[in-house]
Write a protein that holds these residues in place. Structure first.
Motif, PDB file in Angstrom:
ATOM      1  N   CYS A   9      10.741 -17.785 -29.310  1.00  0.00           N
ATOM      2  CA  CYS A   9      10.173 -17.484 -30.624  1.00  0.00           C
ATOM      3  C   CYS A   9      10.672 -16.105 -31.025  1.00  0.00           C
ATOM      4  CB  CYS A   9       8.653 -17.528 -30.549  1.00  0.00           C
ATOM      5  SG  CYS A   9       7.866 -17.321 -32.151  1.00  0.00           S
ATOM      6  N   GLY A  10      11.704 -16.092 -31.869  1.00  0.00           N
ATOM      7  CA  GLY A  10      12.319 -14.809 -32.238  1.00  0.00           C
ATOM      8  C   GLY A  10      13.055 -14.238 -31.049  1.00  0.00           C
ATOM      9  N   ASN A  11      12.631 -13.050 -30.594  1.00  0.00           N
ATOM     10  CA  ASN A  11      13.244 -12.382 -29.460  1.00  0.00           C
ATOM     11  C   ASN A  11      12.332 -12.445 -28.235  1.00  0.00           C
ATOM     12  OD1 ASN A  11      15.428 -11.026 -28.358  1.00  0.00           O
ATOM     13  ND2 ASN A  11      14.583  -9.012 -28.816  1.00  0.00           N
ATOM     14  N   THR A  12      11.427 -13.420 -28.199  1.00  0.00           N
ATOM     15  CA  THR A  12      10.434 -13.537 -27.147  1.00  0.00           C
ATOM     16  C   THR A  12      10.419 -14.957 -26.588  1.00  0.00           C
ATOM     17  OG1 THR A  12       9.065 -11.930 -28.314  1.00  0.00           O
ATOM     18  CG2 THR A  12       7.977 -13.226 -26.632  1.00  0.00           C
ATOM     19  N   VAL A  13      10.169 -15.082 -25.294  1.00  0.00           N
ATOM     20  CA  VAL A  13       9.990 -16.391 -24.675  1.00  0.00           C
ATOM     21  C   VAL A  13       8.497 -16.574 -24.444  1.00  0.00           C
ATOM     22  CG1 VAL A  13      10.481 -17.850 -22.690  1.00  0.00           C
ATOM     23  CG2 VAL A  13      12.236 -16.292 -23.550  1.00  0.00           C
TER      24      VAL A  13
END
Length: 77
Positions: A9-13
């Motif tokens: 999600c974006g720059n996050t897991v």
């Protein structure tokens, strides 16, 4: 070693249904499993093959080998 399923999600897991708080600060390796977003190019194997006379006549060669495969033992003696 630990394997978890998650979603980017974006720059996050975002990890589903697991708490990984006790692993805070550890190094990770992320592997993207869903390759359907990227289409693979078709492999043109012809560019790796050098056409030869033998290759062009393979069917005729194999037919001749099949026809001559049986040699009667009476002829060999």
């Amino acid at each position: 070693m630990l394997a978890l399923k998650g979603v980017i999600c974006g720059n996050t897991v975002i990890v589903e249904n697991d708490s990984i708080e006790k692993y805070n600060g550890r190094e990770v390796i992320v592997t993207i499993l869903d390759s359907s977003a990227q289409k693979r190019r078709a492999l043109n194997s012809d560019k790796y093959v050098t056409p030869t006379e033998r290759g062009r006549n393979t069917e005729a060669y194999m037919e001749e080998m099949r026809n001559n495969a049986f040699i009667p033992t009476a002829i060999m003696n």
